[in-house]
Design an enzyme around this catalytic site. Structure first.
Site, mmCIF file in Angstrom:
data_model
loop_
_atom_site.group_PDB
_atom_site.id
_atom_site.type_symbol
_atom_site.label_atom_id
_atom_site.label_comp_id
_atom_site.label_asym_id
_atom_site.label_seq_id
_atom_site.Cartn_x
_atom_site.Cartn_y
_atom_site.Cartn_z
ATOM 1 N N CYS A 139 0.840 -1.192 0.000
ATOM 2 C CA CYS A 139 0.000 0.000 0.000
ATOM 3 C C CYS A 139 0.878 1.245 0.000
ATOM 4 O O CYS A 139 2.037 1.190 0.415
ATOM 5 C CB CYS A 139 -0.958 0.002 1.189
ATOM 6 S SG CYS A 139 -0.416 -0.933 2.574
ATOM 7 N N ILE A 199 3.002 -14.129 -2.991
ATOM 8 C CA ILE A 199 3.136 -12.723 -3.287
ATOM 9 C C ILE A 199 1.738 -12.078 -3.335
ATOM 10 O O ILE A 199 0.732 -12.779 -3.486
ATOM 11 C CB ILE A 199 3.816 -12.483 -4.670
ATOM 12 C CG1 ILE A 199 3.024 -13.178 -5.777
ATOM 13 C CG2 ILE A 199 5.266 -12.909 -4.676
ATOM 14 C CD1 ILE A 199 3.480 -12.898 -7.203
ATOM 15 N N GLY A 274 -6.493 -17.849 -3.514
ATOM 16 C CA GLY A 274 -7.235 -16.595 -3.603
ATOM 17 C C GLY A 274 -8.224 -16.613 -4.742
ATOM 18 O O GLY A 274 -9.394 -16.994 -4.586
HETATM 19 C C1 LIG Z 1 -10.343 -9.200 -5.160
HETATM 20 C C2 LIG Z 1 -9.042 -9.342 -4.417
HETATM 21 C C3 LIG Z 1 -8.855 -8.648 -3.233
HETATM 22 C C4 LIG Z 1 -7.644 -8.765 -2.529
HETATM 23 N N1 LIG Z 1 -7.489 -8.089 -1.359
HETATM 24 C C5 LIG Z 1 -6.329 -8.261 -0.645
HETATM 25 C C6 LIG Z 1 -6.177 -7.636 0.623
HETATM 26 O O1 LIG Z 1 -7.073 -6.972 1.148
HETATM 27 N N2 LIG Z 1 -4.993 -7.822 1.269
HETATM 28 C C7 LIG Z 1 -3.965 -8.581 0.755
HETATM 29 O O2 LIG Z 1 -2.925 -8.718 1.393
HETATM 30 N N3 LIG Z 1 -4.109 -9.201 -0.439
HETATM 31 C C8 LIG Z 1 -5.261 -9.055 -1.150
HETATM 32 N N4 LIG Z 1 -5.412 -9.685 -2.350
HETATM 33 C C9 LIG Z 1 -4.284 -10.495 -2.884
HETATM 34 C C10 LIG Z 1 -4.461 -11.974 -2.575
HETATM 35 O O3 LIG Z 1 -4.473 -12.222 -1.183
HETATM 36 C C11 LIG Z 1 -3.318 -12.782 -3.234
HETATM 37 O O4 LIG Z 1 -2.083 -12.375 -2.702
HETATM 38 C C12 LIG Z 1 -3.266 -12.607 -4.740
HETATM 39 O O5 LIG Z 1 -4.567 -12.503 -5.292
HETATM 40 C C13 LIG Z 1 -2.537 -13.773 -5.422
HETATM 41 O O6 LIG Z 1 -3.167 -15.001 -5.144
HETATM 42 P P1 LIG Z 1 -4.253 -15.684 -6.129
HETATM 43 O O7 LIG Z 1 -3.639 -15.703 -7.494
HETATM 44 O O8 LIG Z 1 -4.500 -17.048 -5.573
HETATM 45 O O9 LIG Z 1 -5.453 -14.816 -6.104
HETATM 46 C C14 LIG Z 1 -6.597 -9.582 -3.052
HETATM 47 C C15 LIG Z 1 -6.814 -10.286 -4.252
HETATM 48 C C16 LIG Z 1 -8.008 -10.185 -4.935
HETATM 49 C C17 LIG Z 1 -8.189 -10.964 -6.210
#
Ligand SMILES: Cc1cc2nc3c(=O)[nH]c(=O)nc-3n(C[C@H](O)[C@H](O)[C@H](O)COP(=O)(O)O)c2cc1C
Length: 319
Positions: A139, A199, A274
């Site tokens: 952030c 990540i 995620g």
């Molecule tokens: C809609 C959405 C909201 C997310 N919000 C957060 C968040 O609030 N905090 C955070 O650390 N990561 C957030 N992420 C990132 C996920 O935790 C994760 O690191 C990222 O999506 C990669 O994993 P994935 O490919 O399995 O989704 C968000 C991802 C998505 C898709």
């Protein structure tokens, strides 16, 4: 006489530093809400733990819609960390999560070190109901201009230190928006993180060519899903190779048991699911079941044996 194979149960337990989990597949922050929103469609107590969406000290409205769009092999989002703030979450959501037997990992973010500190302080009285604290450093860092905290080792370390006020094991949630993720991970460890989560989403942009403007309300966003899995696996691999004693939680594009096993073999002690949760809310549970089957078929008695296994192979890639 036919030999009968004994179907021994695979030991799915893992630990991330001092945090013990019954299985290695967690739900990733931001993809399963703050509380029991998904309780009607999944068993929230089934994943190794649920990392709730990142919370700030104060309520935050997030970004304008649209906030999500599909991309090849994944999605792009710019939710903008919308949330009710820590105090409302501990009062209204945490009790329901605890009552449902959910193993909760909280997640915080801030735009200044003071915001991280305040969020952590607000969580401290509730730490008995929380397993660990993910410190999301993806952030904007207003103390340091407009870079993300995750960009620099010193900024990440400062945020991790500020989060110590919660009195919980800290997992630093890192991003690839840095020239040297290993240096950032090392700084997080030095600052007291007991693990790193690798990540967060990868910066991206999708343009609506008819409207001639970015699709998402906020313009750019973060890409997630299978599109980023090789980047996540590499980040896990590199951190494991350089920092063998730093536990890693791998996240990025895990959608199947084999994806999870790849992440474990790269060096993760546990994984998070995620984006796959958007296609199927029970994805984490399914991925865990697939990990168990994979291990059983190959005679792997304990899933924890797989952590870093690819580094031990003589053909383990280094390039
Ligand atoms: C809609 C959405 C909201 C997310 N919000 C957060 C968040 O609030 N905090 C955070 O650390 N990561 C957030 N992420 C990132 C996920 O935790 C994760 O690191 C990222 O999506 C990669 O994993 P994935 O490919 O399995 O989704 C968000 C991802 C998505 C898709």
């Amino acid at each position: 006489m036919t030999m009968r194979r004994t179907a021994r149960a695979v030991d799915l337990r893992v630990s991330v530093g001092d945090v013990e989990l019954p299985n290695p597949v967690l739900c990733a922050s931001g993809t399963v809400g703050y509380g029991t929103e998904l309780a009607g469609v999944m068993d929230l107590a089934a994943p190794g733990a649920v990392v709730v969406k990142s919370l700030s000290a104060d309520p935050w409205p997030g970004n304008p819609a649209p906030r999500l769009d599909a991309v090849p092999a994944g999605m792009i989002n710019s939710v903008g960390l919308q949330g009710p703030g820590v105090a409302a979450w501990t009062a209204e959501q945490l009790p329901a999560l605890r009552a449902a037997g959910v193993r909760v990992v909280a997640s915080i973010w801030g735009r200044t070190l003071d915001e991280y500190r305040r969020a952590a302080e607000l969580l401290a009285p509730h730490r008995a109901g929380i397993l660990a604290l993910e410190v999301n450093v993806s952030c904007p860092n207003l103390d340091d201009g407009e870079h993300l905290f995750a960009r620099k080792p010193t900024s990440t370390a400062a945020a991790v230190e500020a989060a110590a006020a919660a009195g919980l094991p800290r997992w630093a949630k890192l991003s690839l928006v840095t020239p040297d993720v290993v240096a950032v991970a090392a700084a997080a460890q030095e600052a007291g993180a007991s693990a790193v989560t690798l990540i967060n989403t990868v910066p991206g942009l999708v343009i609506d060519v008819v409207e001639r403007r970015p699709v998402l309300g906020a313009g750019a966003g973060g890409v997630s899903g299978p599109a980023i899995r090789p980047m996540a696996v590499r980040a896990v691999w590199e951190c494991r190779a350089a920092l063998a004693d730093l536990p890693i939680v791998g996240v990025g594009g895990v959608a199947t048991g084999v994806d999870a096993i790849e992440m474990l073999m790269a060096g993760a002690s546990a994984v998070q699911v995620g984006t796959a949760t958007f296609a199927s809310p029970r994805a984490a549970e399914r991925v865990c079941a697939e990990v168990a089957v994979w291990c059983r078929r190959r005679g792997v008695p304990a899933v924890s044996n797989l952590t870093g296994a690819a580094h031990r192979s003589p053909t383990g890639a280094t390039g």
